[in-house]
Write a protein that holds these residues in place. Sequence first.
Motif, short mmCIF file in Angstrom:
data_model
loop_
_atom_site.label_atom_id
_atom_site.label_comp_id
_atom_site.label_asym_id
_atom_site.label_seq_id
_atom_site.Cartn_x
_atom_site.Cartn_y
_atom_site.Cartn_z
N ILE A 100 1.02 -1.11 -0.04
CA ILE A 100 -0.01 0.04 -0.04
C ILE A 100 0.82 1.17 -0.08
N ASP A 101 0.80 1.94 -1.04
CA ASP A 101 1.53 3.46 -0.99
C ASP A 101 0.59 4.49 -0.54
N THR A 102 0.20 5.14 -1.77
CA THR A 102 -1.15 6.30 -1.58
C THR A 102 -2.07 5.75 -0.86
N GLY A 103 -2.45 4.43 -1.09
CA GLY A 103 -3.85 3.93 -0.57
C GLY A 103 -4.92 3.93 -1.39
N ARG A 104 -4.70 4.54 -2.69
CA ARG A 104 -5.75 4.72 -3.46
C ARG A 104 -6.27 3.49 -4.01
N THR A 105 -5.51 2.44 -4.41
CA THR A 105 -5.92 1.32 -5.10
C THR A 105 -6.97 0.61 -4.22
N LEU A 106 -6.31 0.19 -3.01
CA LEU A 106 -6.99 -0.56 -1.82
C LEU A 106 -8.24 0.26 -1.27
N CYS A 124 -5.40 -7.66 3.51
CA CYS A 124 -3.89 -7.99 3.95
C CYS A 124 -2.67 -7.61 3.08
N THR A 125 -1.93 -6.61 3.58
CA THR A 125 -0.76 -6.08 2.73
C THR A 125 0.53 -6.72 3.12
N LEU A 126 1.43 -7.15 2.25
CA LEU A 126 2.73 -7.64 2.86
C LEU A 126 3.29 -6.33 3.22
N ILE A 127 3.38 -5.25 2.51
CA ILE A 127 3.98 -3.99 2.92
C ILE A 127 3.27 -2.80 3.07
N ASP A 128 3.15 -2.06 4.07
CA ASP A 128 2.45 -0.86 4.31
C ASP A 128 3.68 0.37 4.24
N LYS A 129 3.59 0.90 3.01
CA LYS A 129 4.72 2.07 2.99
C LYS A 129 3.82 3.52 3.03
N SER A 130 4.15 3.94 4.40
CA SER A 130 3.35 4.86 4.91
C SER A 130 3.72 6.31 4.20
N GLU A 131 4.63 6.38 3.79
CA GLU A 131 5.48 7.67 3.19
C GLU A 131 4.48 8.65 2.58
N ARG A 132 3.71 8.01 1.50
CA ARG A 132 3.03 8.81 0.48
C ARG A 132 1.55 8.61 0.45
N ARG A 133 1.01 8.09 1.84
CA ARG A 133 -0.37 7.86 2.18
C ARG A 133 -1.15 9.16 1.77
N GLU A 134 -2.26 8.94 0.80
CA GLU A 134 -3.05 10.03 0.68
C GLU A 134 -4.51 9.82 1.01
N VAL A 135 -4.97 8.43 1.23
CA VAL A 135 -6.25 8.09 1.56
C VAL A 135 -6.08 7.43 2.94
N ASP A 136 -7.07 7.56 3.80
CA ASP A 136 -6.96 7.18 5.00
C ASP A 136 -7.38 5.44 4.96
N PHE A 144 5.11 -5.98 6.99
CA PHE A 144 5.92 -4.99 7.48
C PHE A 144 5.73 -3.66 6.97
N VAL A 145 6.11 -2.99 8.02
CA VAL A 145 5.90 -1.14 7.60
C VAL A 145 7.26 -0.67 6.91
N VAL A 146 7.20 -0.28 6.02
CA VAL A 146 8.73 0.31 5.31
C VAL A 146 8.44 1.95 5.21
N ALA A 147 9.30 2.67 5.65
CA ALA A 147 9.04 4.23 5.59
C ALA A 147 8.94 4.67 4.39
N GLU A 148 9.98 4.27 3.56
CA GLU A 148 10.36 5.07 2.33
C GLU A 148 11.12 4.10 1.23
N GLY A 149 11.09 4.81 -0.10
CA GLY A 149 11.90 4.13 -0.84
C GLY A 149 11.16 3.24 -2.13
#
Length: 174
Positions: A100-106, A124-136, A144-149
């Motif tokens: 999950i990146d921006t969150g738009r897809t999910l 269920c997501t393998l990775i939650d990339k919180s850096e660019r989240r736009e949708v709650d 795993f939570v990954v900050a960036e990249g």
Amino acid sequence: MSTRKTILSKAQLQKRVSELGAQISRDYSGKSLVLIGVLNGAFIFMADLARAIELEHVQVDFIRVSSYGKSSESSGEITLSKDVELDLEDKDVLLVEDIIDTGRTLAWLHHSFQQRKAASVRICTLIDKSERREVDIQPDYTGFVVAEGFLVGYGLDYAEDFRHFPEISHLELS
Ligand code: IMP
Ligand code: MG
């Protein structure tokens, strides 16, 4: 030119996927679970997760959406190119996503699946990339939570390449 730096090894992925499988098995005990993998990114995670779930009845299907075009920049547009074929009425649905990146897809998928008379819809997501989240949007299960990249491997791609690597790496383009 691109370089890769491994951030999640094969062993780390295997351990965490087993834990998620055990947690899902406990939570869905006695229920009819339908796993819906989001193609293409979730294909490897889905295959490993399904085998880590110890329930008597689990059905599997896939959906395909695209939100990314051919680069690492989101186009912001979501298109559905393959729908599920199973009947989801009264089923407990678990959407299985790679990242999950921006969150738009999910957010879009979750909303769309809530219209289908399923008994429940979780994520269920393998990775939650919180850096660019736009949708709650909050996944119910996160590997795993990954900050960036920008990440590749274990199903994740850059321009449809690198999905085959057994580990997950940061991709650095130069
Ligand atoms: P979202 O709609 O921005 O949350 O984007 C989700 C989709 O973008 C994922 O299903 C991936 O296909 C893709 N994506 C987002 N971040 C990455 C990444 O770091 N590597 C590879 N694909 C990514
Ligand atoms: Mg994807």
